[in-house]
Motif scaffolding. Structure first.
Motif, PDB file in Angstrom:
ATOM      1  N   ARG A 199     -28.929  86.481  53.622  1.00  0.00           N
ATOM      2  CA  ARG A 199     -30.317  86.948  53.675  1.00  0.00           C
ATOM      3  C   ARG A 199     -30.575  88.138  52.752  1.00  0.00           C
ATOM      4  N   ALA A 200     -29.556  88.596  52.023  1.00  0.00           N
ATOM      5  CA  ALA A 200     -29.712  89.793  51.191  1.00  0.00           C
ATOM      6  C   ALA A 200     -30.655  89.536  50.021  1.00  0.00           C
ATOM      7  N   PRO A 201     -31.441  90.536  49.647  1.00  0.00           N
ATOM      8  CA  PRO A 201     -32.232  90.408  48.418  1.00  0.00           C
ATOM      9  C   PRO A 201     -31.311  90.407  47.204  1.00  0.00           C
ATOM     10  N   ILE A 202     -31.742  89.757  46.153  1.00  0.00           N
ATOM     11  CA  ILE A 202     -30.961  89.722  44.919  1.00  0.00           C
ATOM     12  C   ILE A 202     -31.289  90.982  44.126  1.00  0.00           C
ATOM     13  N   ALA A 203     -30.290  91.827  43.929  1.00  0.00           N
ATOM     14  CA  ALA A 203     -30.515  93.108  43.249  1.00  0.00           C
ATOM     15  C   ALA A 203     -30.740  92.886  41.764  1.00  0.00           C
ATOM     16  N   THR A 204     -31.427  93.810  41.171  1.00  0.00           N
ATOM     17  CA  THR A 204     -31.606  93.824  39.720  1.00  0.00           C
ATOM     18  C   THR A 204     -31.098  95.158  39.200  1.00  0.00           C
ATOM     19  N   GLY A 205     -30.764  95.197  37.929  1.00  0.00           N
ATOM     20  CA  GLY A 205     -30.270  96.451  37.366  1.00  0.00           C
ATOM     21  C   GLY A 205     -29.584  96.200  36.057  1.00  0.00           C
ATOM     22  N   SER A 206     -28.889  97.218  35.588  1.00  0.00           N
ATOM     23  CA  SER A 206     -28.219  97.129  34.301  1.00  0.00           C
ATOM     24  C   SER A 206     -27.084  96.123  34.368  1.00  0.00           C
ATOM     25  N   ALA A 299     -19.776 102.152  46.902  1.00  0.00           N
ATOM     26  CA  ALA A 299     -19.864 100.737  46.538  1.00  0.00           C
ATOM     27  C   ALA A 299     -20.092 100.581  45.045  1.00  0.00           C
ATOM     28  N   ARG A 300     -20.996 101.375  44.487  1.00  0.00           N
ATOM     29  CA  ARG A 300     -21.245 101.294  43.038  1.00  0.00           C
ATOM     30  C   ARG A 300     -20.002 101.704  42.258  1.00  0.00           C
ATOM     31  N   SER A 301     -19.312 102.736  42.733  1.00  0.00           N
ATOM     32  CA  SER A 301     -18.089 103.193  42.072  1.00  0.00           C
ATOM     33  C   SER A 301     -17.015 102.117  42.113  1.00  0.00           C
ATOM     34  N   TYR A 302     -16.876 101.450  43.264  1.00  0.00           N
ATOM     35  CA  TYR A 302     -15.849 100.418  43.383  1.00  0.00           C
ATOM     36  C   TYR A 302     -16.159  99.240  42.466  1.00  0.00           C
ATOM     37  N   VAL A 303     -17.429  98.851  42.406  1.00  0.00           N
ATOM     38  CA  VAL A 303     -17.826  97.780  41.484  1.00  0.00           C
ATOM     39  C   VAL A 303     -17.473  98.166  40.053  1.00  0.00           C
ATOM     40  N   ASP A 304     -17.806  99.375  39.672  1.00  0.00           N
ATOM     41  CA  ASP A 304     -17.494  99.881  38.333  1.00  0.00           C
ATOM     42  C   ASP A 304     -15.997  99.761  38.064  1.00  0.00           C
ATOM     43  N   THR A 305     -15.192 100.246  39.002  1.00  0.00           N
ATOM     44  CA  THR A 305     -13.738 100.252  38.819  1.00  0.00           C
ATOM     45  C   THR A 305     -13.177  98.843  38.723  1.00  0.00           C
ATOM     46  N   VAL A 306     -13.623  97.948  39.594  1.00  0.00           N
ATOM     47  CA  VAL A 306     -13.109  96.579  39.587  1.00  0.00           C
ATOM     48  C   VAL A 306     -13.500  95.851  38.311  1.00  0.00           C
ATOM     49  N   MET A 307     -14.752  96.006  37.905  1.00  0.00           N
ATOM     50  CA  MET A 307     -15.207  95.259  36.730  1.00  0.00           C
ATOM     51  C   MET A 307     -14.577  95.777  35.442  1.00  0.00           C
ATOM     52  N   CYS A 383     -26.634  90.729  35.531  1.00  0.00           N
ATOM     53  CA  CYS A 383     -26.823  91.869  36.446  1.00  0.00           C
ATOM     54  C   CYS A 383     -25.784  91.854  37.570  1.00  0.00           C
ATOM     55  N   LEU A 384     -24.618  91.299  37.295  1.00  0.00           N
ATOM     56  CA  LEU A 384     -23.627  91.127  38.349  1.00  0.00           C
ATOM     57  C   LEU A 384     -23.230  92.446  38.989  1.00  0.00           C
ATOM     58  N   ALA A 385     -23.099  93.506  38.210  1.00  0.00           N
ATOM     59  CA  ALA A 385     -22.679  94.789  38.787  1.00  0.00           C
ATOM     60  C   ALA A 385     -23.669  95.259  39.849  1.00  0.00           C
ATOM     61  N   ALA A 386     -24.955  95.211  39.519  1.00  0.00           N
ATOM     62  CA  ALA A 386     -25.973  95.626  40.494  1.00  0.00           C
ATOM     63  C   ALA A 386     -25.990  94.682  41.688  1.00  0.00           C
ATOM     64  N   GLU A 387     -25.795  93.390  41.445  1.00  0.00           N
ATOM     65  CA  GLU A 387     -25.789  92.427  42.542  1.00  0.00           C
ATOM     66  C   GLU A 387     -24.615  92.665  43.477  1.00  0.00           C
ATOM     67  N   LEU A 388     -23.452  92.944  42.923  1.00  0.00           N
ATOM     68  CA  LEU A 388     -22.284  93.213  43.760  1.00  0.00           C
ATOM     69  C   LEU A 388     -22.478  94.457  44.614  1.00  0.00           C
ATOM     70  N   ALA A 389     -22.998  95.513  44.004  1.00  0.00           N
ATOM     71  CA  ALA A 389     -23.239  96.745  44.773  1.00  0.00           C
ATOM     72  C   ALA A 389     -24.245  96.492  45.877  1.00  0.00           C
ATOM     73  N   GLY A 390     -25.262  95.686  45.585  1.00  0.00           N
ATOM     74  CA  GLY A 390     -26.262  95.367  46.608  1.00  0.00           C
ATOM     75  C   GLY A 390     -25.675  94.542  47.739  1.00  0.00           C
ATOM     76  N   LEU A 391     -24.849  93.571  47.408  1.00  0.00           N
ATOM     77  CA  LEU A 391     -24.233  92.738  48.445  1.00  0.00           C
ATOM     78  C   LEU A 391     -23.262  93.550  49.301  1.00  0.00           C
ATOM     79  N   ALA A 392     -22.488  94.409  48.680  1.00  0.00           N
ATOM     80  CA  ALA A 392     -21.568  95.260  49.438  1.00  0.00           C
ATOM     81  C   ALA A 392     -22.336  96.151  50.404  1.00  0.00           C
ATOM     82  N   SER A 393     -23.427  96.728  49.935  1.00  0.00           N
ATOM     83  CA  SER A 393     -24.238  97.584  50.798  1.00  0.00           C
ATOM     84  C   SER A 393     -24.883  96.781  51.932  1.00  0.00           C
ATOM     85  N   ALA A 394     -25.283  95.538  51.636  1.00  0.00           N
ATOM     86  CA  ALA A 394     -25.863  94.701  52.683  1.00  0.00           C
ATOM     87  C   ALA A 394     -24.844  94.408  53.774  1.00  0.00           C
TER      88      ALA A 394
END
Length: 398
Positions: A199-206, A299-307, A383-394
């Motif tokens: 049910r999470a919204p699809i995030a947008t971003g860089s 969450a954003r930091s972890y996405v950054d590190t993993v990617m 926009c996978l990085a923003a989407e991953l951070a959004g899903l993790a937060s959800a």
């Protein structure tokens, strides 16, 4: 029920052969999960099942065949259990969503060892078995995605892919930890986390987080990068110093000018990953205004590190068993400490969560971030990085 025990009466020769095959597969699954694929020999499997090595070859050609049999049976069991809820989803996706997710959660928990095997040992399968597993999983996911797009008609095909694979990662996360909860509570929690994803919204971003640079590309760095990629692709025991040298364009003995042993390379890679995670944690904590904000930043930091470190994170989470015990113990303690900080923050942000439930939730969020960048059909999303951070937060509920 697995294919290995279906058909044939208990006392018949055919039934006996099939039961023996299932016993061998069960013994192998336990050994592969505990020791890793490369550390287990055919004779180990046979001994664990109470037969001789030659007797095993009457059922399997080699241990790769055993692994393929185990995993294909697991997928068949999942598909069989989900057939009813999936059929219901075609008629009424809203009503079927919760039963479907609860059933998937129950199967994941019941087959926890198999889930871990697929996540960490699946790369050792024969190509034919890998292809067949992808085909069967793909067929199952296709049904899920059809139902999801009926539930959320605004999703395009790529967004439905993203959410279905993320939900699959939630269920797969049970293979990454040993947290225990009563089965009904555990299944309900996993289903709720998967529903948060669906049910999470699809995030947008860089397209990707800002990168602050990395180490200079010295020969040592080239060797470390090449070795880490090879460890991830083949597994540490299957890579030689000669392989590492060849991947970097030098003779194998020349590698010893930079690293004393293959284990030293693995140790350097693992410590680098641990350092990157620690830096991200400290930066997130220092700039946050409260626990929820810290988790979003983390969450954003972890996405950054993993990617930016996909080979490193894969090796850091799968290959520590190949280090000397003292080093492996140190790095496992760092891993546990890192996860414990997420759990502490989540309980502060959501005081109603028990410590075990918070740990399950954190592992689900981390697994989504670990898995999706390595999923071929998702890796190129802009926009996978923003989407991953959004899903993790959800999943975390923050």
């Amino acid at each position: 029920m697995t294919r290995g025990v279906q058909g044939g009466r208990q006392g018949s020769p055919q039934g006996g052969r099939r039961n023996r095959k299932a016993e061998l597969a069960a013994a192998a699954a336990e050994l592969f999960g505990r020791r890793g694929f490369h550390a287990v020999g055919v004779n180990d499997i046979a001994a664990a099942a109470g037969v001789t090595g030659p007797a095993l070859y009457r059922h399997f050609q080699n241990k790769q065949d055993v692994l393929g049999f185990v995993l294909l049976n697991g997928i068949d069991a999942l598909a069989e259990r989900l057939a009813g809820p999936v059929e219901l989803a075609e008629a009424d996706p809203a009503a079927a969503l919760r039963p479907l997710l609860v059933t998937a959660a129950e199967v994941s928990i019941e087959q926890r060892a198999l889930t871990a095997l697929w996540r960490w040992q699946g790369r050792h399968l024969h190509q034919g078995d890998q292809k067949e597993i992808r085909r069967r999983v793909g067929a199952l996911l296709g049904q899920w995605m059809t139902g999801l797009r009926r539930l959320r008609p605004s999703l395009d095909a790529g967004e439905a892919d993203l959410l279905c694979f993320a939900a699959l990662s939630v269920f797969g996360s049970v293979g990454d930890h040993r947290v225990g909860l009563p089965a009904p509570e555990f299944a309900s929690l996993l289903a709720s986390l998967a529903e948060a994803v669906v049910r999470a919204p699809i995030a947008t971003g860089s397209a990707a987080p800002a990168w602050r640079g990395g180490p200079a590309q010295t020969r040592r760095e080239e060797l470390l990068t090449s070795a880490t990629r090879l460890f991830r692709e083949r597994g540490f025991p299957s890579v030689s110093m000669e392989d590492i040298g060849a991947a970097t364009g030098i003779a194998g003995p020349s590698v010893y000018r930079h690293f004393a042993s293959k284990s030293d390379i693995l140790l350097a890679a693992s410590r680098r990953m641990a350092d990157r995670l620690r830096w991200g944690l400290e930066e997130s904590l220092s700039s946050a205004v409260d626990a929820s904000d810290a988790l979003r930043r983390l969450a954003r930091s972890y996405v950054d590190t993993v990617m930016r470190s996909d080979d490193l994170i894969a090796v850091y989470t799968t290959e520590l068993v190949n280090l000397p015990e003292r080093d492996a113990k140190e790095l496992r303690a760092l891993q546990r400490g890192y996860v414990a900080e997420w759990v502490r923050l989540l309980q502060e942000a959501r005081p109603s969560l028990s410590e075990p439930a918070a740990r399950v939730t954190v592992h689900a969020a981390l697994t989504i971030v670990n898995d999706l960048p390595r999923t071929g059909r998702l890796a190129g999303r802009p926009c996978l990085a923003a989407e991953l951070a959004g899903l993790a937060s959800a999943v975390l509920g923050v």
